[in-house]
Design a protein around this motif. Structure first.
Motif, PDB file in Angstrom:
ATOM      1  N   MET A 254       0.838  -1.197   0.000  1.00  0.00           N
ATOM      2  CA  MET A 254       0.000   0.000   0.000  1.00  0.00           C
ATOM      3  C   MET A 254       0.869   1.240   0.000  1.00  0.00           C
ATOM      4  N   SER A 255       0.244   2.364  -0.307  1.00  0.00           N
ATOM      5  CA  SER A 255       0.977   3.623  -0.351  1.00  0.00           C
ATOM      6  C   SER A 255       1.310   4.096   1.055  1.00  0.00           C
ATOM      7  N   ALA A 256       2.142   5.127   1.150  1.00  0.00           N
ATOM      8  CA  ALA A 256       2.529   5.654   2.457  1.00  0.00           C
ATOM      9  C   ALA A 256       1.325   6.201   3.198  1.00  0.00           C
ATOM     10  N   GLY A 257       0.403   6.836   2.497  1.00  0.00           N
ATOM     11  CA  GLY A 257      -0.798   7.357   3.152  1.00  0.00           C
ATOM     12  C   GLY A 257      -1.687   6.252   3.680  1.00  0.00           C
ATOM     13  N   GLU A 258      -1.799   5.146   2.932  1.00  0.00           N
ATOM     14  CA  GLU A 258      -2.619   4.024   3.396  1.00  0.00           C
ATOM     15  C   GLU A 258      -2.000   3.351   4.618  1.00  0.00           C
ATOM     16  N   VAL A 259      -0.670   3.372   4.723  1.00  0.00           N
ATOM     17  CA  VAL A 259      -0.023   2.808   5.912  1.00  0.00           C
ATOM     18  C   VAL A 259      -0.425   3.587   7.150  1.00  0.00           C
ATOM     19  N   VAL A 260      -0.417   4.908   7.051  1.00  0.00           N
ATOM     20  CA  VAL A 260      -0.806   5.744   8.192  1.00  0.00           C
ATOM     21  C   VAL A 260      -2.255   5.477   8.571  1.00  0.00           C
ATOM     22  N   THR A 261      -3.130   5.380   7.567  1.00  0.00           N
ATOM     23  CA  THR A 261      -4.543   5.108   7.849  1.00  0.00           C
ATOM     24  C   THR A 261      -4.716   3.758   8.530  1.00  0.00           C
ATOM     25  N   LEU A 262      -4.016   2.716   8.025  1.00  0.00           N
ATOM     26  CA  LEU A 262      -4.111   1.383   8.618  1.00  0.00           C
ATOM     27  C   LEU A 262      -3.616   1.385  10.059  1.00  0.00           C
ATOM     28  N   ALA A 263      -2.488   2.025  10.315  1.00  0.00           N
ATOM     29  CA  ALA A 263      -1.933   2.044  11.670  1.00  0.00           C
ATOM     30  C   ALA A 263      -2.874   2.729  12.638  1.00  0.00           C
ATOM     31  N   ARG A 264      -3.443   3.839  12.243  1.00  0.00           N
ATOM     32  CA  ARG A 264      -4.358   4.557  13.131  1.00  0.00           C
ATOM     33  C   ARG A 264      -5.637   3.760  13.370  1.00  0.00           C
TER      34      ARG A 264
END
Length: 752
Positions: A721-731
């Motif tokens: 996934m993209s860097a933005g999707e990683v942040v969304t998944l982690a949160r």
């Protein structure tokens, strides 16, 4: 600018003055020296003014120009003296001002000897060339000037010598200019031509004086005055030309026509057989010219022979004595000119680099010589064999039949495949051959056929077939790959390279434990391109370093953003062996991490076991250096290489990643389960984290957890996934305290 204006005025004054003088003579039915006196006075005054201007502008040539100024002034004074005497009807030969003319010639000679470019080269052979040219010119002058004057005046001995004094001096000055130009002491060709032409015009005018000398007067016509004026104007104009800024690399060597022309002039003088009165003036230059021409032609023949030998050497390979690439290109060009098709093969030895690396270059040279001998023996006179360079050979044949060419190619491979003994070691050469034919109707130059044969040869090497004929469809594939590589070069500079991340999960809680950075290329026309589609081309075209640099920089920037957002996830970055073993990896990596203020311990470099095969010593040094700087190392694709336990024991490896080829059967194959279980125990015993990549289903996940795996990674848990999707998944996982997997995408969308 002033010099040019003065020059134009000078030509105008001499032209108008002589025209007026001729008109007055016609009207008055007698000559009027007064008009001529005024004309010559103004004309020479303008010449002197132009020289004064040049002396002020040409500082580096001031000395010779001052000498020329004095010479012209002396001639002007002498001319004024004679013309004034003619006004009073007192002009007789020799006049009282005659010494001024002699002084002028002395000044002109001094000027020519000093106004030369002493920086220019003066090869010894140029002296012989100048002797030929000067001698030939002297012989030509004898035929066109000396003999006619003697016949017209009927003079001999001292009187003839006096009559020829001035035109002889003019010719001597002209010959001096020619000799200096031949010796490359004069690099301004235009100035040399102007000087030579000026002295020749003065010589013609002085010849009319010699013809009139028997009358004992200075009664000249306007034509003679015009020739004198034009001659001196050319001499002054040549002296006032701008100084050349640069030296010529090499002067023009006199060619055979010029040498033969000089010889012909000398032979003509000898054939005319002048009388005793002229023999002392004409025969010595003719004999010397013939001798010089003979010596020069002998040297020219020797040079031609040496040139032919040098040309042959330039088309021969020093190691094998075979023709080289230049010879092959000449053969192909000749076939295209003659509209004659040829068969062309390119042979490249397989694994030759290993011979050089293991046995040394001397052994490699021996192999190349023996291969060359075998190729010539098997082909015989029906083919031309050449070495293009390295371990690549070319074969040209007059036949274009595909079957015959294939048979010949296989015969060549069979012959060179016989064992060789080099340095006491038996070696069996192998090669790959690409076959094509020239097409005079299609090929624009010799490079087209060579390129086709090269494409076919690489196809033979990649497929392992040994011999492959050129296939246009496969060539189009090669062209598309080349185009893709060029587009990748632009894509790197235009920011089209992206970094995606595949999440890694802790086996016990399935909480987010880390990320693996994966490169993607967002092509403007083809969309998102998988790394398997462009990384091989990047590595082959030397772009892998630039791609790795973009990945490391992007991964560091994204890591910094996540840390600022309170998300602390280590990131793994894949590094191929060539980049790992390069000299600038560690400094560049640390520089980028420090630039983004990223903790060194938050980054792991994933390397494959191939790195140890490529250069074990260098790899150990790099891994220890990375460990000292706090950067972790992960062994990627464990289980696909030689899997030596030595480096696991001795090197600072933080993590071990089991390849997906082992993970896929862990739930159904007891032997695989045993291997994976043993590997997990080994990693734990060495205090390493062990990661299972390629987890595709729940059954494999359950078995891996039971075996004690530490970290899980795969499409069953989360896709890249993209860097933005990683942040969304982690949160989301933190907010919901969710433990589970992210639903995988449709299998057709997978790009890794």
């Amino acid at each position: 600018m002033l010099s040019r204006v003065v020059a134009i005025l000078g030509w105008g004054v001499i032209g108008v003055g002589l025209l007026v003088n001729e008109s007055v003579n016609v009207v008055a039915h007698h000559r009027s020296p007064g008009v001529l006196l005024v004309t010559l006075s103004v004309f020479f005054a303008l010449l002197l003014l132009r020289l004064v201007v040049a002396i002020g502008e040409r500082v580096s040539r001031r000395g010779p120009l001052v000498v020329l100024l004095g010479a012209i002034a002396s001639w002007a004074a002498g001319s004024a003296s004679v013309t004034a005497a003619r006004v009073e009807d007192q002009a007789s030969f020799p006049a009282p001002g005659e010494w001024l003319f002699l002084l002028s010639y002395l000044g002109l000679a001094v000027y020519l000897l000093t106004a030369v470019d002493l920086r220019a080269a003066r090869p010894a052979r140029a002296w012989l060339d100048s002797a030929v040219i000067c001698g030939g010119t002297a012989c030509l002058a004898s035929l066109l000037l000396v003999m006619p004057i003697q016949l017209a005046s009927g003079q001999e001995g001292i009187s003839l010598l006096l009559a020829l004094l001035y035109p002889g001096a003019d010719l001597a000055l002209a010959l001096l200019v020619v000799a200096q130009a031949t010796l490359r002491l004069r690099t301004d060709r235009t100035a040399s031509l102007m000087l030579s032409a000026g002295f020749l015009l003065i010589a013609v005018a002085d010849s009319s004086f010699a013809l009139r000398e028997s009358a004992g007067s200075y009664d000249f016509g306007n034509l003679s005055n015009a020739l004198w004026g034009a001659g001196f104007a050319l001499v002054v104009g040549a002296a006032c030309r701008p100084e050349p800024v640069t030296l010529r690399e090499a002067g023009h060597v006199p060619g055979t026509p010029l040498l033969l022309g000089a010889g012909a002039a000398a032979m003509a003088v000898l054939a005319v057989r002048p009388g005793a009165a002229l023999a002392w003036y004409t025969l010595p230059p003719a004999v010397l010219t013939m001798v010089a021409v003979g010596v020069r032609l002998a040297l020219a023949l020797r040079d031609a022979r040496r040139a032919n030998e040098a040309a042959a050497l330039s088309r021969t390979d020093d190691l094998t004595d075979l023709p080289n690439r230049r010879a092959v290109r000449m053969w192909l060009q000749e076939s295209l000119r003659q509209d004659r098709p040829l068969g062309l093969m390119l042979l490249d030895l397989d694994g030759f680099k290993e011979v050089n690396d293991s046995l040394g270059h001397r052994a490699g040279d021996t192999v190349l010589r023996l291969v060359a001998v075998r190729m010539r023996e098997v082909l015989g006179p029906r083919a031309r064999v050449a070495r293009l360079g390295g371990d690549e050979f070319a074969i040209l044949l007059d036949t274009t039949g595909e079957i015959e060419l294939m048979e010949i190619a296989h015969a060549v491979l069979a012959e060179i495949g016989k064992p060789l003994v080099v340095e006491g070691i038996e070696f069996i050469p192998a090669g790959s051959i690409g076959v094509t034919t020239t097409d005079p109707g299609v090929d624009h130059d010799d490079g087209d056929a060579l390129r086709r044969a090269d494409v076919a040869m690489y196809q033979a090497k990649e497929t392992g077939l040994g011999v492959v004929t050129y296939d246009a469809e496969l060539d189009q594939f090669s062209r598309s790959r080349l185009l893709l590589a060029e587009e990748l070069r632009r894509g790197i500079t235009q920011g089209q390279i992206e970094v995606w991340y595949q999440p890694q999960f802790a086996a016990g809680s399935l909480s987010l434990a880390g990320l693996e950075a994966l490169v993607r290329w967002r092509h403007p026309e083809h969309g998102l391109i998988s790394p398997v589609s462009f990384l091989p081309d990047a590595r082959r075209t030397g772009l892998m370093g630039a791609v790795s640099d973009v990945v490391v920089r992007t991964a560091a920037a994204d890591l910094r953003e996540r840390l600022d957002a309170g998300i602390d996830l280590p990131v793994s970055i894949n590094i191929a062996p060539p980049e790992l073993l390069g000299p600038g990896l560690v400094p560049r990596l640390l520089e980028i991490l420090d630039e983004f203020a990223v903790p060194h311990g938050a980054v792991l470099l994933e390397i494959t076991e191939d790195s140890f095969l490529a250069d074990p010593g260098r790899t150990r040094e790099l891994l220890r250096e990375l460990d000292e700087r706090g950067v972790g190392v992960s062994i990627d694709d464990y289980g696909t290489g030689f899997s030596s336990l030595t480096y696991l024991r001795d090197l600072p490896v933080r993590e071990l990643k089991i390849d997906r080829s082992l993970i896929g059967d862990v739930a159904v194959d007891p032997r695989t389960r045993m291997v994976v279980g043993s590997t997990i125990q080994l990693a734990h015993a060495l205090d390493m984290t062990i990661v299972a990549e390629g987890v595709e289903n729940a059954a494999d996940l359950e078995v891996l957890v039971e075996l004690g795996i530490d970290v899980l990674q795969g499409y069953h848990l989360a896709e890249p996934m993209s860097a933005g999707e990683v942040v969304t998944l982690a949160r989301r996982l933190v907010r919901n305290k969710d433990v589970g997997h992210v639903a995988p995408r449709d299998r057709g969308d997978r790009i890794r």
